[in-house]
Design a protein around this motif. Sequence first.
Motif, PDB file in Angstrom:
ATOM      1  N   GLN A 190       8.986   9.717 -17.045  1.00  0.00           N
ATOM      2  CA  GLN A 190       7.776   8.880 -17.064  1.00  0.00           C
ATOM      3  C   GLN A 190       7.423   8.393 -15.655  1.00  0.00           C
ATOM      4  OE1 GLN A 190       7.998   5.200 -19.212  1.00  0.00           O
ATOM      5  NE2 GLN A 190       5.805   5.186 -19.626  1.00  0.00           N
ATOM      6  N   TYR A 191       8.448   7.986 -14.899  1.00  0.00           N
ATOM      7  CA  TYR A 191       8.196   7.502 -13.541  1.00  0.00           C
ATOM      8  C   TYR A 191       7.640   8.626 -12.671  1.00  0.00           C
ATOM      9  CZ  TYR A 191       8.831   6.034  -8.752  1.00  0.00           C
ATOM     10  OH  TYR A 191       8.603   5.763  -7.422  1.00  0.00           O
ATOM     11  N   PHE A 192       8.228   9.823 -12.801  1.00  0.00           N
ATOM     12  CA  PHE A 192       7.758  10.953 -11.985  1.00  0.00           C
ATOM     13  C   PHE A 192       6.295  11.266 -12.300  1.00  0.00           C
ATOM     14  CE2 PHE A 192       6.929  15.449 -11.224  1.00  0.00           C
ATOM     15  CZ  PHE A 192       7.261  15.540  -9.875  1.00  0.00           C
ATOM     16  N   ARG A 193       5.992  11.345 -13.597  1.00  0.00           N
ATOM     17  CA  ARG A 193       4.609  11.701 -13.985  1.00  0.00           C
ATOM     18  C   ARG A 193       3.612  10.641 -13.538  1.00  0.00           C
ATOM     19  NH1 ARG A 193       4.958  16.174 -17.418  1.00  0.00           N
ATOM     20  NH2 ARG A 193       7.066  16.431 -18.243  1.00  0.00           N
ATOM     21  N   GLN A 194       3.979   9.376 -13.728  1.00  0.00           N
ATOM     22  CA  GLN A 194       3.076   8.285 -13.317  1.00  0.00           C
ATOM     23  C   GLN A 194       2.830   8.317 -11.816  1.00  0.00           C
ATOM     24  OE1 GLN A 194       5.034   4.737 -14.624  1.00  0.00           O
ATOM     25  NE2 GLN A 194       4.052   4.758 -16.641  1.00  0.00           N
ATOM     26  N   THR A 195       3.912   8.547 -11.056  1.00  0.00           N
ATOM     27  CA  THR A 195       3.795   8.536  -9.590  1.00  0.00           C
ATOM     28  C   THR A 195       2.945   9.711  -9.130  1.00  0.00           C
ATOM     29  OG1 THR A 195       6.025   7.649  -9.591  1.00  0.00           O
ATOM     30  CG2 THR A 195       5.163   8.329  -7.476  1.00  0.00           C
ATOM     31  N   LYS A 196       3.173  10.861  -9.734  1.00  0.00           N
ATOM     32  CA  LYS A 196       2.373  12.045  -9.389  1.00  0.00           C
ATOM     33  C   LYS A 196       0.902  11.799  -9.723  1.00  0.00           C
ATOM     34  CE  LYS A 196       1.767  15.672 -11.848  1.00  0.00           C
ATOM     35  NZ  LYS A 196       2.074  16.668 -12.869  1.00  0.00           N
ATOM     36  N   ASP A 197       0.634  11.265 -10.904  1.00  0.00           N
ATOM     37  CA  ASP A 197      -0.760  11.012 -11.309  1.00  0.00           C
ATOM     38  C   ASP A 197      -1.437  10.026 -10.357  1.00  0.00           C
ATOM     39  OD1 ASP A 197      -0.287  12.710 -13.368  1.00  0.00           O
ATOM     40  OD2 ASP A 197      -0.169  11.180 -14.936  1.00  0.00           O
ATOM     41  N   LYS A 198      -0.676   9.013  -9.930  1.00  0.00           N
ATOM     42  CA  LYS A 198      -1.223   8.007  -9.009  1.00  0.00           C
ATOM     43  C   LYS A 198      -1.557   8.666  -7.672  1.00  0.00           C
ATOM     44  CE  LYS A 198      -0.019   3.494  -7.124  1.00  0.00           C
ATOM     45  NZ  LYS A 198       1.065   3.095  -6.259  1.00  0.00           N
ATOM     46  N   VAL A 247      -2.019  18.781  -6.313  1.00  0.00           N
ATOM     47  CA  VAL A 247      -2.781  18.446  -5.100  1.00  0.00           C
ATOM     48  C   VAL A 247      -3.786  19.559  -4.823  1.00  0.00           C
ATOM     49  CG1 VAL A 247      -2.641  18.107  -2.591  1.00  0.00           C
ATOM     50  CG2 VAL A 247      -0.938  17.037  -4.091  1.00  0.00           C
ATOM     51  N   ARG A 248      -3.322  20.792  -4.890  1.00  0.00           N
ATOM     52  CA  ARG A 248      -4.217  21.938  -4.626  1.00  0.00           C
ATOM     53  C   ARG A 248      -5.419  21.933  -5.568  1.00  0.00           C
ATOM     54  NH1 ARG A 248      -5.663  24.366  -0.625  1.00  0.00           N
ATOM     55  NH2 ARG A 248      -3.696  25.313   0.000  1.00  0.00           N
TER      56      ARG A 248
END
Length: 466
Positions: free
Chosen positions: A68-76, A114-115
């Motif tokens: 959850q932390y990884f996905r949230q951070t990536k989305d942010k 990102v791409r």
Amino acid sequence: MGIKKIAVGGISTECSTYSPLYQNENDFVSLQGQTLLDLIGFPFDDYGIETYPVFFNRSIPGGPIESQYFRQTKDKFIAEIESLGTLDGVLLIMHGAIFVDGIDDPEGEWIEAVRCVVGEDCIISVSFDLHGQMTDKIVNNIDAFAAYRTAPHIDVEETYKRASKMLADALTNNERPIVLWAPIPLLVSGEMSSTFTEPCQSIYKNLELLDQRQGIIDSNLMVGYVWADTQRSTASAVVTCSNKNTGAEVCKIIASHYWDSRQQLKFDMRSGDISSAINSIPKNFSIIADSGDNPTAGGVGDRADVLEAALRERIEHVLFAGIASESAYNELQRGNEFNIGGSFGGGGPNLELNADEVYFEEQCAIVKVKNITIIISKRRRPFHYLTDFNSLRLKLQDYRLLVVKSGYLSPDLQGLSCPSFMALSNGAVNQDLKSIENHHRKKPAFPFQEFNEFVPEVSDGSNLLS
Ligand SMILES: [Zn+2]
């Protein structure tokens, strides 16, 4: 030519799949704004490039990152990139050894996202740790790549600058580089592939010569991260180039050079099990590296195996730096009895001890037990630099033996020029590679399997090059 606009940021850690300690937001420090730009330290202004810092989240290596932390951070991160509007370039600061349950290639997913947002015309330049993993997905979505060339890492800033310069040059000259890579079926620890000893010293030195070739911009050898039992775990050659043919040739040279040196990949310190380490210490000052529990490689950092052995053998004037235990720290705040070791679920003995003396400094309890001094840190952390001891009012000359949770010694500790020994202790970053579980890594991979046939295959991320 108008002002160009780039974004900077990323995420960096190493995740041992053998550690039960999942990482989340409490483990990460987020560098933002000017602090992040200062870390990169590249004069983009001189190139007429405006820089927009997003964030760079990094942590001490540990176990997998909570999904959850990884996905949230990536989305942010992606949302912030999107909010910047059209970008000419992105500089991504990554490590390359993240593991998240259910995601095969976390960095690949991050970079691909990102791409997707910045579009095909944007130049993406990436900086990695040489203990990171490459994949087709990563290579397919980037235009320039630079990894550290030293381990222990003393060229972090230079690597950021190499990745930055490739981005600045590409934007200034309107020339888009190409990244090629070749996996190498070989996985060893950083301690077996130190760039300060052979064979890696020469292999890495040779990268500078390869960079001089016409058509080559930046050549790299990725050692990979051995303590992740995943499909993508592998060493690789990665080359940023302007000429595909020369780039492919250089990829093959690096891959073959490393493969041909595989039998020479050895620890650069004397090594053996814990009892041989304890039995081999001289009377004068020496260092034992408790390597299986090294937090800077992903170890849990609270194992008390070496402490138990030192107490059993009645070795005195030892400094243990350190053992992480919030519960022991709290117990010592209340009294002299405390329990240490194995409290994070990473294994090893749990010892019931009684402190003869104790004082507190910088979130650490410094405890004396039977003429052994133990630094108990509230949080997982390394003690690899002389300033770490000075700030706790400890003098190394007061001890006969220093036990650190480390693999190869830091430049500071190496500088003491004393006898040193690497204890091949158990833990989440066990250096006895043949004893660790191996279910998901591609087969065959040296040293898990012995084999001789290897012909490097170079890819641009989409297609194999002949
Ligand atoms: Zn590394």
